[in-house]
Enzyme design. Structure first.
Site, PDB file in Angstrom:
ATOM      1  N   ARG A   1       0.842  -1.197   0.000  1.00 56.93           N
ATOM      2  CA  ARG A   1       0.000   0.000   0.000  1.00 56.93           C
ATOM      3  C   ARG A   1       0.872   1.239   0.000  1.00 56.93           C
ATOM      4  O   ARG A   1       1.761   1.385   0.832  1.00 56.93           O
ATOM      5  CB  ARG A   1      -0.894  -0.014   1.248  1.00 56.93           C
TER       6      ARG A   1
ATOM      7  N   ARG B   1      -5.823   1.504  -4.646  1.00 57.62           N
ATOM      8  CA  ARG B   1      -5.019   0.893  -3.576  1.00 57.62           C
ATOM      9  C   ARG B   1      -4.942  -0.623  -3.705  1.00 57.62           C
ATOM     10  O   ARG B   1      -5.888  -1.263  -4.164  1.00 57.62           O
ATOM     11  CB  ARG B   1      -5.538   1.305  -2.198  1.00 57.62           C
TER      12      ARG B   1
ATOM     13  N   ASP C   1      -7.012  -2.116   1.259  1.00 54.08           N
ATOM     14  CA  ASP C   1      -7.568  -1.174   2.223  1.00 54.08           C
ATOM     15  C   ASP C   1      -8.280  -2.008   3.282  1.00 54.08           C
ATOM     16  O   ASP C   1      -9.127  -2.841   2.941  1.00 54.08           O
ATOM     17  CB  ASP C   1      -8.580  -0.291   1.467  1.00 54.08           C
TER      18      ASP C   1
ATOM     19  N   ASP D   1     -10.481  -1.565   6.720  1.00 55.63           N
ATOM     20  CA  ASP D   1     -11.185  -0.585   7.553  1.00 55.63           C
ATOM     21  C   ASP D   1     -11.922  -1.283   8.688  1.00 55.63           C
ATOM     22  O   ASP D   1     -12.685  -2.222   8.435  1.00 55.63           O
ATOM     23  CB  ASP D   1     -12.231   0.177   6.720  1.00 55.63           C
TER      24      ASP D   1
HETATM   25  N1  ROI Z   1     -15.001   2.125  -4.254  1.00 56.83           N
HETATM   26  C1  ROI Z   1     -15.349   0.830  -4.177  1.00 56.83           C
HETATM   27  N2  ROI Z   1     -16.234   0.343  -5.045  1.00 56.83           N
HETATM   28  N3  ROI Z   1     -14.819   0.005  -3.235  1.00 56.83           N
HETATM   29  C2  ROI Z   1     -13.925   0.464  -2.319  1.00 56.83           C
HETATM   30  O1  ROI Z   1     -13.443  -0.305  -1.463  1.00 56.83           O
HETATM   31  C3  ROI Z   1     -13.538   1.816  -2.361  1.00 56.83           C
HETATM   32  N4  ROI Z   1     -12.665   2.340  -1.469  1.00 56.83           N
HETATM   33  C4  ROI Z   1     -12.336   3.603  -1.479  1.00 56.83           C
HETATM   34  C5  ROI Z   1     -12.881   4.572  -2.477  1.00 56.83           C
HETATM   35  C6  ROI Z   1     -11.730   5.189  -3.241  1.00 56.83           C
HETATM   36  C7  ROI Z   1     -13.675   5.636  -1.739  1.00 56.83           C
HETATM   37  N5  ROI Z   1     -13.768   3.952  -3.433  1.00 56.83           N
HETATM   38  C8  ROI Z   1     -14.099   2.642  -3.355  1.00 56.83           C
HETATM   39  O2  ROI Z   1     -11.517   4.051  -0.540  1.00 56.83           O
END
Ligand code: ROI
Length: 165
Positions: free
Chosen positions: A88, A98, A101, A103
Site C-alpha cells: 500500500r 489501492r 484497504d 477498515d
Molecule cells: N469504491 C469501491 N467500489 N470500493 C472500495 O473499497 C472503495 N474504497 C475507497 C474509495 C476510493 C472511496 N472507493 C471505493 O476508498
C-alpha cells in the site's frame, strides 16, 4: 491468568490494484494470522465500480468478522501493517487506487471518534460495497447511532455491486 476480554469486530477489505481478488485473499490470511484474532465469518467476494474518482480500476470488496482481544487502536495499527506489507502506498490524493484497504467498520457497539479512527466507519451508512457483504454475514446487526443494518441496506441501491461467489 485471567482470560483477556474479547470484542467482536467487523473489518472491510477493498482492493483495485495488482490482482485484487488475491490481495483480498492474502489480506484475509494475514488477518487470521494475527495474534489475538479469531475469524468468525468471511463474506463472499463482491465486485463494484469505484466510488469517488472514476479513472481507476474496479474494486473487489469483502467483510470479515473477528473475535479479538486487541483494543481498537492496536487492531488499527496491525491492519495498517498488513496494508503496508501488501504494498500500500499512501498518496496525497484522496480516494485513489489501492492494493489493499482494511477498515474497522464496527467494534462491539462502541462509538469511537479519534483523529485516526472513526467507528462505526463513515461508509457504513451508504456504501453498497460495505453494507451488502456485512449484511451477508451479520443480518441482525445494529449499527450504533444508525439503527438496524437491514434498514440501512434497504435504503441503499446496489449501484452495480455484484456478488462473485
Ligand atoms: N469504491 C469501491 N467500489 N470500493 C472500495 O473499497 C472503495 N474504497 C475507497 C474509495 C476510493 C472511496 N472507493 C471505493 O476508498
Amino acid at each position: 491468568m485471567n482470560r483477556p476480554e474479547t470484542a467482536i469486530a467487523y473489518i472491510g477489505l477493498g482492493s483495485n490494484l495488482a490482482d485484487p481478488a488475491s490481495q483480498i485473499k492474502t489480506g484475509r490470511t494475514a488477518i487470521r494470522a494475527l495474534k489475538g484474532i479469531r475469524e468468525l465469518a468471511f463474506s463472499s467476494l463482491y465486485y463494484s465500480f469505484p466510488m469517488g474518482p472514476q479513472d481507476q480500476p474496479d474494486y473487489y470488496n469483502a467483510v470479515i468478522a473477528v473475535e479479538t482481544t486487541l483494543l481498537p487502536m492496536v487492531l488499527l495499527r496491525a491492519l495498517q501493517t498488513i496494508e503496508n506489507a501488501q504494498g500500500r502506498i499512501r498518496k496525497t490524493e484522496r480516494w485513489g487506487a489501492r492494493t489493499l484497504d482494511l477498515d474497522i467498520l464496527l467494534y462491539n457497539d462502541q462509538i469511537i471518534d479519534l483523529p485516526d479512527l472513526t467507528v462505526p466507519h463513515s461508509g457504513i451508512t451508504d456504501r453498497a460495497f460495505v453494507l451488502y457483504p456485512l449484511h451477508e454475514i451479520a443480518p441482525d446487526l445494529q449499527v450504533p447511532g444508525h439503527g438496524a443494518l437491514a434498514d440501512l441496506l434497504s435504503q441503499c441501491p446496489l449501484a452495480g455491486l455484484k456478488k462473485l461467489d
